[in-house]
Scaffold this motif. Structure first.
Motif, PDB file in Angstrom:
ATOM      1  N   UNK A 115     -39.450  15.890 -39.607  1.00 37.86           N
ATOM      2  CA  UNK A 115     -40.507  15.324 -40.444  1.00 37.86           C
ATOM      3  C   UNK A 115     -41.685  16.288 -40.470  1.00 37.86           C
ATOM      4  N   UNK A 116     -42.203  16.537 -41.649  1.00 33.45           N
ATOM      5  CA  UNK A 116     -43.371  17.382 -41.792  1.00 33.45           C
ATOM      6  C   UNK A 116     -44.612  16.710 -41.223  1.00 33.45           C
ATOM      7  N   UNK A 117     -45.683  17.486 -41.076  1.00 35.04           N
ATOM      8  CA  UNK A 117     -46.924  16.999 -40.478  1.00 35.04           C
ATOM      9  C   UNK A 117     -47.596  15.918 -41.326  1.00 35.04           C
ATOM     10  N   UNK A 118     -47.428  15.963 -42.631  1.00 38.27           N
ATOM     11  CA  UNK A 118     -48.049  14.998 -43.543  1.00 38.27           C
ATOM     12  C   UNK A 118     -46.988  13.984 -43.973  1.00 38.27           C
ATOM     13  N   UNK A 119     -47.127  12.758 -43.518  1.00 42.33           N
ATOM     14  CA  UNK A 119     -46.130  11.725 -43.820  1.00 42.33           C
ATOM     15  C   UNK A 119     -45.938  11.502 -45.312  1.00 42.33           C
ATOM     16  N   UNK A 120     -46.956  11.790 -46.112  1.00 44.23           N
ATOM     17  CA  UNK A 120     -46.847  11.627 -47.555  1.00 44.23           C
ATOM     18  C   UNK A 120     -45.976  12.680 -48.224  1.00 44.23           C
ATOM     19  N   UNK A 121     -45.709  13.762 -47.504  1.00 47.60           N
ATOM     20  CA  UNK A 121     -44.881  14.845 -48.034  1.00 47.60           C
ATOM     21  C   UNK A 121     -43.552  14.976 -47.288  1.00 47.60           C
ATOM     22  N   UNK A 122     -43.466  14.407 -46.123  1.00 42.46           N
ATOM     23  CA  UNK A 122     -42.321  14.591 -45.234  1.00 42.46           C
ATOM     24  C   UNK A 122     -41.083  13.817 -45.690  1.00 42.46           C
ATOM     25  N   UNK A 123     -39.942  14.226 -45.128  1.00 42.56           N
ATOM     26  CA  UNK A 123     -38.698  13.491 -45.339  1.00 42.56           C
ATOM     27  C   UNK A 123     -38.913  12.028 -44.973  1.00 42.56           C
ATOM     28  N   UNK A 124     -38.305  11.145 -45.736  1.00 38.83           N
ATOM     29  CA  UNK A 124     -38.247   9.729 -45.424  1.00 38.83           C
ATOM     30  C   UNK A 124     -36.807   9.338 -45.101  1.00 38.83           C
ATOM     31  N   UNK A 125     -35.894  10.262 -45.259  1.00 39.41           N
ATOM     32  CA  UNK A 125     -34.453  10.035 -45.149  1.00 39.41           C
ATOM     33  C   UNK A 125     -34.041   9.541 -43.769  1.00 39.41           C
ATOM     34  N   UNK A 126     -32.915   8.832 -43.756  1.00 37.40           N
ATOM     35  CA  UNK A 126     -32.344   8.334 -42.513  1.00 37.40           C
ATOM     36  C   UNK A 126     -30.876   8.722 -42.360  1.00 37.40           C
ATOM     37  N   UNK A 127     -30.332   9.497 -43.263  1.00 33.27           N
ATOM     38  CA  UNK A 127     -28.935   9.905 -43.167  1.00 33.27           C
ATOM     39  C   UNK A 127     -28.713  11.216 -43.896  1.00 33.27           C
ATOM     40  N   UNK A 128     -27.580  11.846 -43.644  1.00 35.34           N
ATOM     41  CA  UNK A 128     -27.287  13.168 -44.195  1.00 35.34           C
ATOM     42  C   UNK A 128     -27.395  13.206 -45.718  1.00 35.34           C
ATOM     43  N   UNK A 129     -26.814  12.228 -46.394  1.00 39.47           N
ATOM     44  CA  UNK A 129     -26.852  12.218 -47.859  1.00 39.47           C
ATOM     45  C   UNK A 129     -28.279  12.036 -48.376  1.00 39.47           C
TER      46      UNK A 129
END
Length: 114
Positions: free
Chosen positions: A16-30
């Protein structure tokens, strides 16, 4: 000329990137693959990041490049996620987008011609 990048997310929960508004939200490979693919095909992530800069007009416009033909596939392998990215974007753009999305939670495993 397209390039193929082999990326690993050793600990997907920490990718996850430092800024939650820009970071991955994903929970799985796809989902990781889909988010990265969207970040490469469109300038949405770049524009959100650019708008947060002190002087958005001073940001190098080359970082906003997109590749409508970029593809990303993801595979869960034990506890980590492997991503295969095929794109014509420069490596600097790939690194910038992955940094925004995953912070330091990614590793480049290999690079080949596509």
């Amino acid at each position: 000329m397209p390039t193929r990048y082999y990326i690993s997310l050793p600990d997907p929960a920490r990718a996850r990137g430092a800024d939650a508004g820009l970071a991955f939200r994903a929970q799985g490979a796809e989902a990781f693959a889909a988010e990265l693919q969207e970040a490469l095909r469109s300038d949405g992530l770049f524009e959100r990041w650019r708008a947060q800069q002190d002087d958005p007009d001073a940001v190098d416009p080359a970082l906003g490049a997109t590749d409508a033909d970029a593809t990303v596939s993801g595979k869960q392998d034990d506890l980590h996620v492997d991503l295969v990215v095929t794109t014509a974007l420069p490596s600097a753009v790939m690194r910038q987008r992955l940094g925004l999305l995953a912070g330091n939670g990614w590793q480049l495993r290999d690079v080949t011609s596509a």
